[in-house]
Design an enzyme around this catalytic site. Sequence first.
Site, PDB file in Angstrom:
ATOM      1  CE  LYS A1101       3.835  70.622  43.533  1.00 28.41           C
ATOM      2  NZ  LYS A1101       4.441  70.213  44.700  1.00 28.41           N
ATOM      3  CG  ASP A1133       7.891  72.978  44.099  1.00 27.88           C
ATOM      4  OD1 ASP A1133       8.647  73.547  44.745  1.00 27.88           O
ATOM      5  OD2 ASP A1133       7.715  71.730  44.326  1.00 27.88           O
ATOM      6  CD  GLU A1159       5.730  72.923  47.205  1.00 28.12           C
ATOM      7  OE1 GLU A1159       6.357  71.823  47.247  1.00 28.12           O
ATOM      8  OE2 GLU A1159       4.473  73.165  46.467  1.00 28.12           O
ATOM      9  CG  ASP A1182       8.233  70.462  49.479  1.00 23.36           C
ATOM     10  OD1 ASP A1182       8.296  69.540  50.452  1.00 23.36           O
ATOM     11  OD2 ASP A1182       8.274  70.061  48.353  1.00 23.36           O
ATOM     12  CE  LYS A1210       9.095  65.813  49.318  1.00 24.74           C
ATOM     13  NZ  LYS A1210       8.913  67.267  49.388  1.00 24.74           N
TER      14      LYS A1210
END
Length: 1651
Positions: A1101, A1133, A1159, A1182, A1210
């Site tokens: 990533k 991301d 992301e 996210d 997360k």
Amino acid sequence: MVNGARFHGSVTDATGLEDDDLVVETCITRTLPPALTLEHGLQSITQAVEELKFNPPCASSGVLRFQVAVPPSAKALNWFCSQPESSAVFPMFFLSKETISPTCKSLYLNKVRGVFGIGAAISFTNSICIPGGLSSTKRFLSNDSVLMSTYGFLDINFNTDLSSVKHKAGSFYFFIPLIELDEHEDISILAATLAWSDSCLCTFEQAIHSYESVLYQATSHFWPTTERCHSERVRAAIRKLNVVEDNTVQMAYTNGILLGRRDFEAHTMELLDHASEMAYTIQDRANINAVWASLIVEECFRLGLTYFCVAPGSRSSPLALAASAHPLVTCISCFDERSLAFHAIGYARGSQKAAVIITTSGTAVSNLFPAVVEASEDFVPLLVLSADRPPELQDCGANQSINQVNHFGSFIRFFFSLPPPTDQIPARMVLTTLDSAVHWATSSPIGPVHINCPFREPLDDCPQNWKSSCLEGLDTWRSNTEPFTKYIIVQHSYLCNTATRGQMEEVLEKIRRVNKGLLVVGAISAEDEVWAVLLMAKYLQWPVVADILSGIRLRELLSSSPEVEENILFVDYLDHALLSDSVRDLVQCDVIVQIGSRITSNRISQMLEKCFPCSYILVDNHPHRHDPSHFVTHRIQSSTIEFANILMKAQIPHRSRKWHYYLQALNMMVGQEISFHLSVEHSLSEPYIAHVISEALSAESALFIGNSMVIRDADMYGCNWTSDNHSVADMMLKTELPCTGILVAGNRGASGIDGLLSTAIGFAVGCNKRVLCVVGDISFLHDTNGLAILKQRMLRKPMTILVINNRGGAIFSLLPVADRTDPRVLNQYFYTSHNISIHRLCEAHGVKHLEVKTKMELHEALISSQKGDTDCIIEVESSIDSNATFHSYIRKFACRAAEHALGVISKLSPPESMSQGCHCKIQSISYSVYRIQLCAPPTSSALYHDRTVFYREGFILSLTLEDGSIGKQVAPLEISQENLLDVEEQLRFLFHVMKGVTINYFLPMLKSSFSSWIWKTLGIPVCSLFPSVRCGLEMAILNAIAMSHGSSLLNILYPLRERNEEKSENLASIRICALIDSSGTPEEVARIAVDLVEEGFTAIKIKVARRADPVEDAAVIQEVRKKVGCHIDLRVDANRNWTYEQAIKFGFLVKDYNLQYIEEPVQHESDIIRYCEESGLPVALDETIDNCPENPLNMLVKYNHHQIVALVIKPTVIGGFEKAAMIAQWAHIQGKMAVISAAFESGLALSAYILFSCYLDLQNADTCKLMNYSPASSVAHGFGTYRWLEEDITTDPLGIGRNPSTGFIEASVADATHLLHKFQMNHNFIHRTFTGEKVLGYHLDLDSNDFSFSVNVQEIGQRNNLRNSGSTILFLHGFLGTNEEWVPIMHAISGSARCISVDLPGHGATKIKNCGDDKAALRSLLSIEIIADLLLKLIEHVTPDEVTLVGYSMGARIALYMALKFSDKIEGAVILSGSPGLEDAVARKIRRAKDDSKARSIVTHGLQLFLNTWYSGGLWKSLRSHPYFNHIVVRRSVHDDLQGLAKVLSGLSPGRQPSLWEDLKHCKVPLMLVVGEKDEKFKRVAQKMWHEIGHDRDDAVSKLHQMVVVPSCGHAVHLENPLPIIRLVRQFMTSLRSVKLQEKGNVRDLLIYNQ
């Protein structure tokens, strides 16, 4: 009989009264445990009064009320009508609660709820309150409880001696009944009120004598339990009272006689309306046919049969004309006899009374056959009056003539064919025949009866001579209102019948010896029996399996305490749990008690059969055999109420809690799984409809459920419900029952689909409720003629009919025939597919129609239809094929959930011999603060741009169970949202409240188990915990449970792995995605990526959107892809850093570079779907899910787009494993990736994440298999942050490295498990450890005015700590509180300030010692000035500096007074639910009188009774729903100094303290005003205070003023939601201290303090 209305406004004015003239009595209420019957309720009150007689109150005046919840069915009118015509008791009344066109006829028709009152405990006339009679004493009644009402008349002068009424403007007569039965929809309240006052010449002894006289009459003329005499009693009462209508008088009622203006809820009600005396002159009938028909109709009426269903026809004309002419019966007609007959069945189901069906001869009678069969099979009373040809027209080819003798065969209880009417036969034969038939219809076994009525012509009212001699012997009958023959059933008492008693003792003995008992509740038709089942279930404490027709499957949940909820375990989802073979083997009972005969679920029936041999006890009030499996060992013919009465008098021990826990875990897991899938499925499915129909229910509702698939879905997927309104049941039953039932009906006698619509309409008439009817389309079409009945809308409330239209018979798609039959044959001969427009049918009948296709439309339609005043048909579109598929897939997942639950149960539950059940206590808790160095700045934050050394800080939470197991986990931080101080305060709070609490071993099931535990066990609203704290708490508890059972975190989360997986755990591993911060040239970033690939990473990533132009980021991606090749998964991301246009530009440049996903590409959530569609790139969520609500499913449904391919989760940010697992499961169901990502946590947290990721991957593999997806590919989880760890808190290395067998970088499950189990803390990185802080308790002797006090003080916090130097907080509790209630909050804040709490005078351990003139001190009150002076001296004693005050309620008023009067010693004040007092002089006067009365009642009646009354007020509505409410009330009862409490209540009354509103305008001290969002009253006060303090002025103090509304709580904000209070107080204190340090120029101290 007069109109009645809810009274608005005041009945008296206190303006001109002096304080000495104004005496207010407080009504003290004692709530008794709920009673099984009204008779039991009377006995309970009688016993309480007898106890009071032996221990009479010492006061010379007072008002005491005893109240008890009794069954909810309507009895008040019947009780009123049973009272004698001549009575010395005055007054007696019945007030109907009917609001829709009430008539006297409606009183006979259905169940009319209302209020029956007898006797007057207190009378009010003008400004006079008279206990027991009239006098001139000015006394008033104050009542904080909404359950107590006052009744009477406005603008009249009532002479009680002469019973005369004269109109007089401004006068009134009100009274509170001595005995009162107040009927609400979900509960009835029986109450007795005693009032006495020596000054009013009514002593306590006289009040008792009056009560006993009224009780004697009320109980001597008590309503019998049978419904058969209903109309007889009502009619007799109306006739004998010679009632007349008076439209000039209005009866009113209100919640007590209060001083000053009082607005009441508008709710018009009616008293008995225009009843006309029926003069039934038989001699006036035109012919003998009319005579007999009139006798039949009149006798039916006298027998209580007042609802006539009349089918059109010629031969039945005499009966139809007689019924239509009777003034007090209700007639309805329909051209379809079949629909009409089922309508009669519905009425009988709802009213518990038989309806009368009148038909003509021929096939009209045959059309009744299906309904007669249903009535016979399900024991529904019914009277069929079929007209017929006379004998000379039988068997001779006469038109419309068939053999109607015994036409219904064995399906009727009684048949009689009358001769054609003739004056040669005594007419009383007709009456005795009716009496006999109705006796058969209403005696066990209840059912239909048939009287055949041949008539010769003339069939109309054509005059024809007849001899009145046939009426001989009817003089007595004609002079009264009673049936000709009264059938009297002598019930043999259980106690008197030796044989029965012996047999029942055998049954009770089996119940006593039970090991695993099960209470099965089948179909129940009466509200009182539902009530009895709930009380019986509470008493037995057995698991309960409730059928959809039981009335408790779709029950209303009350805000009861956790202890009450644990007393009854409803196993609602046993049907789907039994899909598991393992569960079927587990569920073995040794005693089964079944109430009611019929069970809908076939799987449950098979399970019960499998339990055989066992003791199977079936209770029903009919003698028929309902035992298809032939395993009933004890058949008890009894009503549920009679059986419950016997059972609840026996001593039944409670055993096998483990069995209870097993079923609880299974039910929770399967129920949550079903609910999850119903929510996740985006389409409007039939199971979802069954799940949400309860949204349309209320206490005023009833449910009629159709047959076939509809009832099965409701039984399997039905959901309980809560009311938005604070119901009476909620207040009365909170400490006794967790729920109330609802009336549910269905045609399950023969379980046909014919006549369902008509039955539902009749049910609505009979039960007198708003009925929701749910049927399938074929059932609806089978009975479309019922729409003609619906349109008539006679004497019933609006109803909603929900039609599930899947264009055929969906149930066949779920049967084996569907798998082995050609689809063409299925469609034509089984599904009976159709294209009929239901909308057009409704349009033709003029019925409102709504068509819904989505979930949202269904919700809106259900809500709007229940609020409307017209009938409404809601048509829901469905599909047979998709319905079958969804049912299949729900069954698979429910089976897996059951297996999962069973795995957890088997692994974690202790042996049967262990007494603690499936739980363990937390012995101790501690935390350590760590700081570890990172080798680079975290990529998630821009806070480190000016640093060269980077650290990660957090907490290690250590939790020790009573068996010695220790769970240690990190409570990590997402530094952009939380700070160390915030988190540490919550940990300190948890440290205090979690000691000794119980954790359930079923928490590893997740599925909202943690959310429930946090709320019910810790009393904390889940939303108030910081996500990182909750995540750390969950990890610590799960690890402790795993260690306690010698297992691993993974194996308690997924126990099926141990059972099914043959491979060694050492071989399990998780793929890791590498992380690159893309600062550097494209070539430099590509070189890093190549190194990572060579190291063994298969997924990378790359952070983007850090550069000025997205073109530069695209160049990086292009170069990386070029260097690493196409076999590497490449993710990017953007962290929401791009505008939509920038993201589109980037997407266009990289669309050909095979990104796994991008992301969070755009800044705004609303642009995500648009970006997916325009760019065509795969997207991952996210930050979008970081702030998702506790139940994220409603939010996630917006992102069910095929281009959203992954969710990056997360746990530390979203709030733990439980929510993370739910989000991951949603992703898996939608075919998306669930990627667990770290936030630069330590190796300890990463180890837990590794195991959690493995659990999710295993779950995903199962999901793919169940949904027939392709096997899931391995997901690389976002744990590449481990490379940032320069240091770690564990001495063992993290198990992430190259897997020799695959060559890839992976995380070893075995290594992660080892690290968690053998965790060794690296103390080099531990800054400090918190193991507790001792509370310092001491007494201070202080004087103030004429009083001396020994003040109890509690203190926490270091006095010489630089961080809190000069920061002292003084906490002041409210009335009835103590300093103990602040201790958890003080523990939390003591790291930042010195915290002191005191017991205010009269409370807790603080003692009041009089000094000086003792007599003067005794007479004086403890004013707010005295308390403030006392506290000021206390402050001077404990610190030379200023203090910050935190006060709640009464303590808030004191704090505000001190802040305004002593600004030199007060640094700031936090005012929780406080007020500056009352401005209006009259309001202050009234409040003084009310508080003085309450103060007297504390001393007179004791604290416990006072507490019961105090907390029944509306101010505590929210607190009553808190799981700690009972515990809080218990703590409030520990005060020893009742005299001191009384002094405080009276002296510190808002009516005595000086008004501070004017002082607020000149406030020199910063104030923080805090109120709960549910506390409407004090929110208004706070808003006004906020305006008065001038918060918008441009000065230093005004800028510090704050007003905060705290969510999820009411008035007692610090008890209901303490965590936000902790943060608010500390932040307020910080702002105060920061200003002071800035003023002093002490920059160094300011920096240290803010850190």
